[in-house]
Write an enzyme that holds these catalytic residues in place. Structure first.
Site, PDB file in Angstrom:
ATOM      1  N   LYS A  57      19.046   8.461 -18.327  1.00 53.66           N
ATOM      2  CA  LYS A  57      20.308   9.015 -18.236  1.00 53.66           C
ATOM      3  C   LYS A  57      20.953   9.138 -19.431  1.00 53.66           C
ATOM      4  O   LYS A  57      20.979   8.217 -20.316  1.00 53.66           O
ATOM      5  CB  LYS A  57      21.252   8.559 -16.884  1.00 53.66           C
ATOM      6  N   GLN A  75      14.938  -3.998  -9.284  1.00 56.91           N
ATOM      7  CA  GLN A  75      14.619  -2.526  -9.210  1.00 56.91           C
ATOM      8  C   GLN A  75      13.805  -2.240 -10.430  1.00 56.91           C
ATOM      9  O   GLN A  75      13.795  -3.117 -11.276  1.00 56.91           O
ATOM     10  CB  GLN A  75      15.888  -1.716  -9.265  1.00 56.91           C
ATOM     11  N   ASP A  81      16.245   7.654 -12.816  1.00 57.86           N
ATOM     12  CA  ASP A  81      15.698   6.586 -13.807  1.00 57.86           C
ATOM     13  C   ASP A  81      15.363   5.277 -13.136  1.00 57.86           C
ATOM     14  O   ASP A  81      15.205   4.291 -13.846  1.00 57.86           O
ATOM     15  CB  ASP A  81      16.519   6.486 -14.682  1.00 57.86           C
ATOM     16  N   ASP A 135      22.487  -7.814  -8.114  1.00 59.52           N
ATOM     17  CA  ASP A 135      22.968  -6.459  -8.075  1.00 59.52           C
ATOM     18  C   ASP A 135      22.384  -6.004  -6.626  1.00 59.52           C
ATOM     19  O   ASP A 135      21.241  -6.205  -6.243  1.00 59.52           O
ATOM     20  CB  ASP A 135      22.204  -5.568  -9.131  1.00 59.52           C
ATOM     21  N   ASN A 136      23.285  -5.359  -5.855  1.00 54.45           N
ATOM     22  CA  ASN A 136      23.011  -4.741  -4.557  1.00 54.45           C
ATOM     23  C   ASN A 136      22.104  -5.534  -3.797  1.00 54.45           C
ATOM     24  O   ASN A 136      20.980  -5.148  -3.112  1.00 54.45           O
ATOM     25  CB  ASN A 136      22.362  -3.311  -4.773  1.00 54.45           C
ATOM     26  N   GLU A 177      26.792  -8.977  -5.219  1.00 52.97           N
ATOM     27  CA  GLU A 177      27.655  -7.837  -5.548  1.00 52.97           C
ATOM     28  C   GLU A 177      27.304  -6.998  -4.685  1.00 52.97           C
ATOM     29  O   GLU A 177      26.319  -5.986  -4.432  1.00 52.97           O
ATOM     30  CB  GLU A 177      27.030  -7.135  -6.877  1.00 52.97           C
ATOM     31  N   LYS A 187      28.026   2.045 -18.879  1.00 55.08           N
ATOM     32  CA  LYS A 187      26.760   1.908 -18.275  1.00 55.08           C
ATOM     33  C   LYS A 187      25.559   2.710 -18.951  1.00 55.08           C
ATOM     34  O   LYS A 187      24.311   2.444 -18.730  1.00 55.08           O
ATOM     35  CB  LYS A 187      26.785   2.199 -16.746  1.00 55.08           C
ATOM     36  N   TYR A 188      26.226   4.068 -19.369  1.00 52.79           N
ATOM     37  CA  TYR A 188      25.334   4.959 -20.125  1.00 52.79           C
ATOM     38  C   TYR A 188      25.654   5.329 -21.497  1.00 52.79           C
ATOM     39  O   TYR A 188      24.916   5.924 -22.082  1.00 52.79           O
ATOM     40  CB  TYR A 188      25.220   6.265 -19.274  1.00 52.79           C
TER      41      TYR A 188
END
Length: 676
Positions: A258, A325, A360, A395-396, A424, A534-535
Site C-alpha cells: 500500500k 499475519q 497486502d 496485534d488483533n 490490542e 502506517k503507510y
C-alpha cells in the site's frame, strides 16, 4: 445433586475468583489484594474466618491471616494480602466456629444482666478449659499469662468481675484473637492468583515509528534506523515515559504494498514501488525474512539490541509488536501454505474488514497445522525475548483462537514470569474480557470513545470492579484512532484526554504526534490520520515545536511526574467517583492502601467553555467524617485550597482544564477497603 455437601459451615462468594476458579486472578508484586468471602453458620455461636495464602513453590507453613467483618454486610469478611514475588500464588478461605468469642459474648451479656458467679459456674469452667487449650500451644512469653487467666476463672475466693478480668483484658484478648481456638474448620476450594511484576499494572507508554526518525534531506524524508531512532529516546524519557512501544520492525512485503493514505498498489502496479512507498509495517515478511528478521533499512539485529540497551540505560524498556499475519511474499507462504486459507479458486485469502481490504496481508489459519504453527510462534517470541524484549503488544488477538493464546502465554510464563502481553483487542466485550481471563496482562480499552461524564464513570467502575483479572491501558490515540474529540476539540482537548487517561488508569499511552496536537483526519467521518504513518514516513520537528511553545511535551512530563510521586495514581481498585452538579465536570479520587496517599481530580470535559460547579465529596471513602476539612494542593499549578464536602470549582479549558489535587489529611486516616 451437585456442589459440596461436606461444608460444615457456610462459605460463599469468595473473591477474587475468575470464572469459578477456571483461571487465575491477577495481582502485582507489592499490591494490596483484598480477599473477601461470605461466611456464616447455623444458630448463634460465633463464626470466624482466615485465609491461607501460599507463595509459589513454598512448602512452609503459611502465616495465619485472620479475616475481619466488612461492613455493612454482617456476613461479609475481608483480609488483605501483599505478594512479594512473581509467580503463581494460591489461597483458600477457612471458616470456623469461634468458641472463645462465643464464650466472651455470653459472659459479658450475663454479667451485664446481673447474673452472679453461681449462674455463671459452667461458663467460667468452660472459659478455663478453652484457655488451657490455648496455653498448651502458646509460646513461653504467653503461656503463664494464659494459664493465670484460666486459674483466675476457677478461683471462687474472688469476686466475679475480678475472676473474669484477666481473661477479658485487652492485651490477652489481642493474643487470643491471633491464636484462637478453631472448631469445625471448613475450607473453601483453593484458588490461584498469578502475580506479575509491577509494570503489569503501572506504566506510561509511548509509541513511535523508528523509520520516521531519519533526517530530512532537501525537503525529502529519509528512512530512519535504530541508531537515529535512538536519538529520540532521551526526549521520550524526559517526558517521563517508562515503556517505548515499537510497531513491527520486520521486513515489509513488496507484493500488493500500500502507498500513502492506503493507496492500493502504489504506482499503479503491484511490482513498481517508488522510494516513498514504504508500506505498512504490519504487512510482515519478504524475501529478506519474516517475523524473526529486522527490516534492513532499520539496521541489524545487533543494532536493535543496542537500541534496547540504550532505552534500558534511560530507565525505559522496549515493547515490541507481535502481529501474527503475513505479507504475500513472507517466507511462510511458500514454506507453509497450510498456515493460510486457500480459496476455491486456489488463491490465498487476504485480510478484509469490509469495506476495508488489506491485499497486502494474509491472515493465518490456526486450524490446519496447530502443532507446527504453535511451535513456530513460540520460537519467534523467544527469539525476541533473547534480544531483550520482555513486553509484547499483540496485534488483533481477538482474531486468533483463545486456546492458542492461553497455551502461548503460559508456555512463556513457565520459564519467564516477567514477560508481559498487551492485547490490542478493540472488539466485543465478551472477547475482550475472555482474553484477559486466559492470560493477557493488559488490554486496550474503549476509553477513546468514552467522552461524556456518565459513560466515563460507568466504564471506570466496570474496570475497577474487574481489576482482579483485567488491567486497562488507556491510550489517548493510536495510529488507527484519531477520535473526533481530538479532531475538533483544539489543544485544550488534548490536555483533557491526557489528564483523564493518566489519572484514571494506572497504565496509559500516547502515540507519537499527540504532543504536537496532530488532529487532521484523512477525510470527514474517519478516525484515520491524514498521511497515516502506517503507510508513510512522518518526520516531525520536535525541537522546533517545543522551542516555539507548540508542544504538549512539558504537560505530559508533569502528568508523569505526578503519577510517579503519588502511589494512589498507580492503583485501579481504589477509583471512586464523586458527585458534581455540572455534567461537564468529572470528579474522582484514588487512594493507596499501603500509605495515606490520596489524589482528587476534577476535569472540565468541555474544551471550548469554562465550566462552573460544586462538588459533593463522599468523604467516608477518604477515611474522613462528613464534617471534616482538609488541605489540597494543585499538583499542576501549585495553588492551595481548603476543602470539605462541598466545594466550588471553576475551570477554564484555555488556562487549565483540570485540578489534580494532592490531599493533606488533618489526621492519620485508614482508607476503607475497596468494594468487591
Amino acid at each position: 445433586m451437585t456442589g459440596r455437601a461436606d461444608l460444615r459451615l457456610g462459605i460463599t462468594d469468595v473473591a477474587p475468583v475468575v470464572s469459578c476458579g477456571t483461571f487465575s486472578a491477577r495481582a502485582v508484586v507489592g499490591e494490596h489484594l483484598p480477599i473477601t468471602a461470605t461466611v456464616f453458620r447455623e444458630g448463634h455461636d460465633a463464626v470466624a474466618a482466615n485465609v491461607v495464602w501460599s507463595p509459589p513453590g513454598d512448602d512452609g507453613t503459611p502465616p495465619f491471616l485472620r479475616m475481619a467483618k466488612l461492613p455493612p454486610e454482617p456476613d461479609r469478611w475481608l483480609t488483605t494480602v501483599v505478594p512479594d514475588r512473581e509467580g503463581l500464588w494460591t489461597f483458600r478461605v477457612e471458616a470456623w466456629s469461634d468458641p472463645l468469642e462465643t464464650w466472651k459474648h455470653a459472659v459479658e451479656v450475663k454479667v451485664e444482666a446481673g447474673q452472679g458467679a453461681e449462674d455463671l459456674a459452667n461458663d467460667l469452667e468452660e472459659g478455663a478449659r478453652l484457655l488451657e487449650r490455648v496455653a498448651a500451644e502458646a509460646d513461653a512469653d504467653w503461656r503463664g499469662r494464659v494459664t493465670a487467666a484460666a486459674e483466675s476463672l476457677r478461683d471462687t475466693s474472688l469476686e466475679l468481675t475480678v475472676r473474669i478480668a484477666p481473661a477479658l483484658a485487652a492485651g490477652l484478648q489481642r493474643y487470643l484473637h491471633e491464636h484462637p481456638v478453631r472448631e469445625l474448620v471448613t475450607a473453601s476450594a483453593t484458588y490461584e492468583v498469578w502475580v506479575d511484576r509491577r509494570e503489569a499494572l503501572y506504566g506510561s507508554w509511548y509509541e513511535f515509528f523508528p523509520r520516521s526518525e531519519g533526517p530530512v534531506v532537501g525537503g525529502v524524508p529519509t528512512h530512519g534506523t535504530f541508531t537515529t531512532a535512538g536519538d529520540r529516546l532521551p526526549a521520550i524519557a524526559d517526558m517521563g515515559f517508562d515503556i517505548v512501544y515499537l510497531p513491527p520492525i520486520h521486513p515489509i512485503g513488496t507484493v500488493n504494498r500500500k502507498g500513502p493514505n492506503t493507496a492500493q498498489f502504489p504506482g499503479g502496479n503491484p511490482h513498481e514501488i517508488a522510494p516513498e512507498d514504504v508500506g505498512s509495517p504490519w504487512a510482515i515478511g519478504s524475501a529478506e525474512g519474516g517475523h524473526d528478521a529486522v527490516h534492513p533499512e532499520l539496521g541489524t539485529l545487533q543494532d536493535f539490541r543496542a537500541f534496547v540497551d540504550r532505552a534500558r540505560g534511560l530507565g525505559m524498556e522496549i515493547a515490541l509488536d507481535l502481529a501474527l499475519q503475513a505479507a504475500p511474499d513472507h517466507p511462510w507462504v511458500e514454506a507453509h501454505p497450510e498456515w493460510f486459507t486457500t480459496l476455491p479458486d486456489g488463491t490465498i485469502a487476504y485480510a478484509e474488514n469490509p469495506p476495508k481490504k488489506y491485499q497486502d496481508i494474509y491472515p493465518i489459519n490456526f486450524d490446519n497445522d496447530p502443532e507446527g504453527l504453535y511451535a513456530e510462534v513460540l520460537r519467534v517470541v523467544r527469539h525476541w525475548m533473547d534480544a531483550g524484549v520482555r513486553i509484547f503488544r499483540v496485534d488483533n488477538p481477538h482474531t486468533k483462537p483463545l486456546n492458542f493464546w492461553h497455551w502461548l502465554i503460559w508456555e512463556v510464563k513457565k520459564t519467564d514470569p516477567d514477560v508481559l502481553f498487551l492485547a490490542e483487542a478493540f472488539t466485543r466485550p465478551a472477547m475482550m474480557h475472555q482474553l484477559a481471563r486466559i492470560g493477557f496482562t493488559q488490554s486496550y480499552t474503549y476509553f477513546t470513545w468514552r467522552t461524556e461524564r456518565e459513560e466515563i464513570e460507568e466504564y471506570g467502575r466496570e474496570l475497577a470492579t474487574n481489576s482482579h483479572y483485567m488491567r486497562p491501558n488507556f491510550f489517548v490515540n493510536t495510529p488507527d484512532i484519531l477520535h473526533e474529540s481530538l479532531q475538533f476539540g483544539g489543544p485544550p482537548m488534548f490536555k483533557i484526554r491526557a489528564v483523564l487517561a493518566s489519572m484514571l488508569s494506572p497504565t496509559w499511552g500516547v502515540y507519537s504526534g499527540f504532543e504536537l496536537f496532530e488532529h487532521v483526519a484523512v477525510k470527514p467521518g474517519s478516525e484515520e490520520y491524514h498521511q497515516s504513518e502506517k503507510y508513510s514516513l512522518r518526520p516531525r520537528d520536535w525541537a522546533g515545536a517545543e522551542a516555539s511553545g507548540r508542544s504538549l511535551a512539558p504537560y505530559l512530563r508533569r502528568l508523569n511526574e505526578i503519577r510517579r510521586a503519588h502511589p494512589a495514581l498507580q492503583q485501579l481498585r481504589t477509583l471512586r467517583f464523586h458527585a458534581v452538579d455540572n455534567p461537564n465536570l468529572l470528579c474522582f479520587t484514588k487512594t493507596d492502601p499501603g500509605s495515606d496517599d490520596a489524589v482528587l481530580v476534577v476535569v472540565n470535559l468541555s474544551s471550548h467553555n469554562t465550566q462552573i460547579g460544586t462538588t459533593a465529596l463522599d468523604l467516608p471513602t477518604l477515611g474522613l467524617d462528613w464534617h471534616e476539612r482538609f488541605a489540597v494542593t494543585d499538583e499542576i499549578t501549585g495553588a492551595r485550597y481548603d476543602w470539605g464536602q462541598f466545594n466550588y470549582v471553576e475551570l477554564d479549558p484555555y488556562r487549565e482544564p483540570a485540578h489534580v489535587f494532592g490531599i493533606s489529611f488533618p489526621r492519620p486516616v485508614q482508607f476503607p477497603p475497596p468494594v468487591d
